[in-house]
Design an enzyme around this catalytic site. Structure first.
Site, mmCIF file in Angstrom:
data_model
loop_
_atom_site.group_PDB
_atom_site.id
_atom_site.type_symbol
_atom_site.label_atom_id
_atom_site.label_comp_id
_atom_site.label_asym_id
_atom_site.label_seq_id
_atom_site.Cartn_x
_atom_site.Cartn_y
_atom_site.Cartn_z
ATOM 1 N N GLU A 184 -4.541 -1.543 -0.162
ATOM 2 C CA GLU A 184 -3.659 -2.697 -0.361
ATOM 3 C C GLU A 184 -2.380 -2.352 -1.126
ATOM 4 O O GLU A 184 -1.533 -3.200 -1.332
ATOM 5 C CB GLU A 184 -4.385 -3.833 -1.111
ATOM 6 C CG GLU A 184 -5.658 -4.303 -0.451
ATOM 7 C CD GLU A 184 -6.439 -5.325 -1.280
ATOM 8 O OE1 GLU A 184 -5.925 -5.755 -2.337
ATOM 9 O OE2 GLU A 184 -7.556 -5.685 -0.867
ATOM 10 N N GLU A 207 -2.016 -1.811 2.968
ATOM 11 C CA GLU A 207 -2.550 -2.040 4.303
ATOM 12 C C GLU A 207 -3.821 -2.882 4.231
ATOM 13 O O GLU A 207 -4.508 -2.917 3.216
ATOM 14 C CB GLU A 207 -2.847 -0.714 5.007
ATOM 15 C CG GLU A 207 -3.476 0.371 4.136
ATOM 16 C CD GLU A 207 -4.837 0.040 3.560
ATOM 17 O OE1 GLU A 207 -5.638 -0.590 4.283
ATOM 18 O OE2 GLU A 207 -5.108 0.395 2.400
#
Length: 346
Positions: free
Chosen positions: A313, A171
């Protein structure tokens, strides 16, 4: 919201897998977590000889309206700048890790407040340019929530069509630790203050302000109290897309490799909709964000790594992948006592 048909793996295979693991040429249990991971992957794939193919990290990006309350040390523009960085330069954190461990990185714009140039490599699934500020109402409408779930499922279907059978989720969205903290509060029944951490680096005064904003947001919640409503009221577009992706991955019976605090909050939320999703999950790591360990404990989850990571991430999940690969190799490449005519020892 679409319906998912998630079926728990058939338990009939479990004793056969366990027997195979126990009869490899080693003392019983001596390979520890590798044995537990191998059992989980074998159960997911319903195979005594599971295999991992074409891993992908699906990174969803979106902005959050609550950023206007000054609850993040990082400015809002970091979301679009870093999202573009992911596809323009392999020198990002998740970029080098995906390259090292053979992951394809897909970057999906779920609602970033920026107009990305056409053909830049970002998959455009923008709902709108950021959610609404949940301090004053729902972050997204029911229709937007449904669309996010569908986008997440679509991205997993695409990955599977490309041969992937193990997927991680990442994300990018400034203030998404705040949404994660609120979901944790509701879905793990943990006092809100114990769910809130420094995020990208807030000092003690910043954390106090963040706590005050989130307390007010929770106190003013005016929804119907259902799981889906709480997810849409306080979530980010990128987070709800990850929830949809996790549910579809479980429905299609592939392994989900869960990242840090935010993705752990996403699979917790997903599990409140469909508890069976947890049967398809491996948890990559426990990070340093306050509450992450407690969040994992709420799901009885065993993290593979503890490296002090807090990047997000998908980085922790991708870092853990070689351990998963070792577990599968153990199951497929180690000899058995019987085959080698070695006396079994303990």
């Amino acid at each position: 919201m679409r319906n998912f048909r998630i079926v728990r793996p058939d338990g009939a295979l479990r004793p056969l897998l366990q027997q195979k693991i126990d009869n490899l040429t080693k003392p019983k249990g001596s390979l520890g977590m590798l044995e537990r991971i191998a059992l989980r992957v074998g159960m997911i794939q319903q195979s005594l000889t599971p295999a991992l193919h074409e891993p992908q990290n699906l990174l969803f990006a979106a902005d959050h309206g609550v950023v206007e309350e000054g609850i993040s040390l990082s400015p809002k523009e970091i979301t679009w700048q870093q999202t573009l960085h992911f596809v323009r330069n392999a020198g990002t954190g998740i970029g080098f890790l995906c390259r090292q461990h053979g992951f394809e990185l897909k970057v999906i714009d779920g609602g970033v407040d920026f107009d990305f140039p056409a053909g830049c490599g970002i998959i455009d699934r923008k709902i709108r340019k950021g959610t609404s500020n949940y301090l004053y109402g729902a972050a997204m409408t029911p229709d937007e929530f449904d669309r996010c779930i569908d986008v997440g499922a679509e991205m997993v279907d695409l990955a599977i069509d490309e041969g992937c059978n193990i997927v991680s989720f990442g994300e990018m969205g400034i203030t998404n630790t705040s949404s994660s903290s609120i979901w944790m509060h509701f879905f793990a029944d943990v006092p809100l203050d114990e769910c809130i951490g420094a995020g990208s680096g807030l000092d003690s005064a910043g954390i106090r302000h963040k706590c005050d904003v989130l307390r007010r947001a929770v106190a003013d919640y005016a929804g119907d109290g259902s799981v889906a409503d709480l997810i849409r009221w306080f979530g980010g577009f990128e987070m709800v897309m990850a929830v949809g992706g996790m549910l579809r991955a479980a429905e299609r019976r592939i392994t989900i490799l869960v990242d840090g605090f935010i993705m752990s909050a996403c699979i917790l939320a997903a599990s409140k909709l469909y508890p069976e999703v947890l049967d398809y999950a491996l948890f990559g790591h426990v990070g340093d964000e306050q509450g992450h360990r407690r969040l994992l404990e709420a799901m009885d989850a065993e993290p593979i790594l503890h490296l002090g990571l807090r990047l997000g991430e998908g980085s922790g999940a991708v870092c853990a992948y070689p351990i998963v690969e070792s577990a599968v190799r153990m199951l497929n490449e180690m000899d058995s006592f019987q085959a080698m005519q070695i006396t079994k020892y303990f």
